[in-house]
Design a protein around this motif. Sequence first.
Motif, mmCIF file in Angstrom:
data_model
loop_
_atom_site.group_PDB
_atom_site.id
_atom_site.type_symbol
_atom_site.label_atom_id
_atom_site.label_comp_id
_atom_site.label_asym_id
_atom_site.label_seq_id
_atom_site.Cartn_x
_atom_site.Cartn_y
_atom_site.Cartn_z
ATOM 1 N N PRO A 47 -32.196 6.830 38.040
ATOM 2 C CA PRO A 47 -31.008 6.679 38.899
ATOM 3 C C PRO A 47 -29.805 7.482 38.382
ATOM 4 N N PHE A 48 -29.625 7.481 37.052
ATOM 5 C CA PHE A 48 -28.510 8.253 36.491
ATOM 6 C C PHE A 48 -28.751 9.757 36.654
ATOM 7 N N ILE A 49 -29.961 10.192 36.346
ATOM 8 C CA ILE A 49 -30.291 11.619 36.470
ATOM 9 C C ILE A 49 -30.084 12.086 37.912
ATOM 10 N N ASN A 50 -30.490 11.267 38.874
ATOM 11 C CA ASN A 50 -30.307 11.629 40.284
ATOM 12 C C ASN A 50 -28.834 11.715 40.654
ATOM 13 N N LEU A 51 -28.030 10.748 40.198
ATOM 14 C CA LEU A 51 -26.584 10.791 40.461
ATOM 15 C C LEU A 51 -25.981 12.070 39.911
ATOM 16 N N LEU A 52 -26.285 12.354 38.655
ATOM 17 C CA LEU A 52 -25.722 13.533 38.005
ATOM 18 C C LEU A 52 -26.187 14.814 38.684
ATOM 19 N N THR A 53 -27.470 14.908 38.961
ATOM 20 C CA THR A 53 -28.009 16.118 39.592
ATOM 21 C C THR A 53 -27.392 16.341 40.959
ATOM 22 N N ASN A 54 -27.240 15.283 41.734
ATOM 23 C CA ASN A 54 -26.619 15.423 43.063
ATOM 24 C C ASN A 54 -25.180 15.912 42.957
ATOM 25 N N GLU A 55 -24.422 15.335 42.049
ATOM 26 C CA GLU A 55 -23.013 15.734 41.907
ATOM 27 C C GLU A 55 -22.891 17.157 41.362
ATOM 28 N N VAL A 56 -23.739 17.505 40.399
ATOM 29 C CA VAL A 56 -23.718 18.864 39.850
ATOM 30 C C VAL A 56 -24.062 19.873 40.946
ATOM 31 N N THR A 57 -25.051 19.558 41.754
ATOM 32 C CA THR A 57 -25.436 20.452 42.856
ATOM 33 C C THR A 57 -24.299 20.613 43.858
ATOM 34 N N LEU A 58 -23.674 19.498 44.243
ATOM 35 C CA LEU A 58 -22.550 19.573 45.186
ATOM 36 C C LEU A 58 -21.413 20.429 44.635
ATOM 37 N N LEU A 59 -21.051 20.175 43.389
ATOM 38 C CA LEU A 59 -19.954 20.940 42.787
ATOM 39 C C LEU A 59 -20.316 22.410 42.622
ATOM 40 N N THR A 60 -21.536 22.686 42.195
ATOM 41 C CA THR A 60 -21.970 24.072 42.011
ATOM 42 C C THR A 60 -21.912 24.829 43.331
ATOM 43 N N ASN A 61 -22.334 24.190 44.403
ATOM 44 C CA ASN A 61 -22.333 24.835 45.714
ATOM 45 C C ASN A 61 -20.936 25.023 46.281
ATOM 46 N N ASN A 62 -19.966 24.247 45.796
ATOM 47 C CA ASN A 62 -18.606 24.310 46.342
ATOM 48 C C ASN A 62 -17.579 24.864 45.360
ATOM 49 N N LEU A 63 -18.023 25.562 44.333
ATOM 50 C CA LEU A 63 -17.071 26.075 43.341
ATOM 51 C C LEU A 63 -16.099 27.092 43.928
#
Length: 169
Positions: A59-75
């Motif tokens: 659950p933590f890995i999924n939360l982190l991966t989702n947020e990292v992906t969102l931020l990376t795509n919107n930098l």
Amino acid sequence: LYRLKSLNDDFDTLLEEKIDDLIETQNSKSDVYKVFKIISQLFAFDPVLSSAIFTKKAPFINLLTNEVTLLTNNLGTLNPESIKNLNIILLLLSNACMEETSRSMIATMHINILLKCLSITDDAVSQSRCYAATTTVKLWRLINPEVLENNAVLLSLNNLSDIIIDCLH
């Protein structure tokens, strides 16, 4: 925390259960980033427990991966709130580098956000660039040689030190 740990043999288990509860009950972006802050600070107190959460709790890995992906795509379109969130994640990655398993995971799964942060030239994200540069230096020996070759200028020690020095000014 140290005092509580010395008074209770099951403290690590209790702490892990409470963190699991926080991860499961988060229901807003603010709650997600509070969990990231807690895990980030927990690395200084108990790197082994923190690393287990960081690298093994789905659950933590999924939360982190989702947020990292969102931020990376919107930098390219950062606002003050997303810059704050980016810094929380980058600080978490930096603190997670205390433990080898976590470093390996960051070097393989989250290198893209570090690379993208290093390539941003906007002054509004100078702190983010500094976190990314510091984390990259901590990961240096674990970065895939192909990634190093393909980003030779960006990942050069001269560039990384310039980013850190600029941030200090």
